[in-house]
Design a protein around this motif. Sequence first.
Motif, PDB file in Angstrom:
ATOM      1  N   ARG A 116       0.853  -1.382   0.002  1.00 49.07           N
ATOM      2  CA  ARG A 116       0.028   0.028   0.035  1.00 49.07           C
ATOM      3  C   ARG A 116       0.894   1.149   0.113  1.00 49.07           C
ATOM      4  N   TYR A 117       1.793   1.199   0.926  1.00 45.25           N
ATOM      5  CA  TYR A 117       2.769   2.371   0.922  1.00 45.25           C
ATOM      6  C   TYR A 117       3.519   2.553  -0.408  1.00 45.25           C
ATOM      7  N   ARG A 119       2.450   1.549  -3.557  1.00 48.62           N
ATOM      8  CA  ARG A 119       1.382   2.106  -4.329  1.00 48.62           C
ATOM      9  C   ARG A 119       1.196   3.580  -4.274  1.00 48.62           C
ATOM     10  N   GLY A 120       1.166   3.913  -3.106  1.00 55.69           N
ATOM     11  CA  GLY A 120       0.996   5.556  -2.818  1.00 55.69           C
ATOM     12  C   GLY A 120       2.216   6.240  -3.186  1.00 55.69           C
ATOM     13  N   LEU A 121       3.441   5.780  -2.869  1.00 58.97           N
ATOM     14  CA  LEU A 121       4.533   6.420  -3.656  1.00 58.97           C
ATOM     15  C   LEU A 121       4.545   6.399  -5.246  1.00 58.97           C
ATOM     16  N   ARG A 123       1.805   6.476  -7.144  1.00 58.59           N
ATOM     17  CA  ARG A 123       0.765   7.478  -7.586  1.00 58.59           C
ATOM     18  C   ARG A 123       1.450   8.594  -7.389  1.00 58.59           C
ATOM     19  N   GLU A 124       2.135   9.080  -6.207  1.00 61.64           N
ATOM     20  CA  GLU A 124       2.488  10.454  -6.050  1.00 61.64           C
ATOM     21  C   GLU A 124       3.467  10.695  -7.106  1.00 61.64           C
TER      22      GLU A 124
END
Length: 146
Positions: A116-117, A119-121, A123-124
Amino acid sequence: MVKRDAEAIAARLHEVEQELHEAWEREATWQLHVGPIRVIRVMTSRSWFLVLVSVCVVTFGSGVAFTFGKDTKELGVALVVGSIFALASFIGQVWTVQVQQERQLDEGLWGSEQRRYLRGLFREREKLAEQIGRTPDSPGSSAGRP
């Protein structure tokens, strides 16, 4: 009535545990066939560990005993050295298995959180790349680099 139900459940639990035990034995059974001789044995990891340690201890002990004899000194030294190498290679294998188990445990405990972490990076990173007018995979980007 409740007591009979509890007894029936306990009896069924015993049957299920017995079936699981039998299935385990079928999966963990080793067979050796030499002519008419047939050896069937349930060998778990603990059994193999005990066999290896026993062989190393017997080899080491007989090697030490042989070193005291005049004619068997070289054989004794070879047995001692061989048992030390066998034990050292076994320790290396145990270490490898332990590392694998620790990694599996780490993945089980933290793997989804880490994904999850990350994937967030990602996306950012995509948003930031779009803001400066560059695609994440363009030559000037850091895609694929740590």
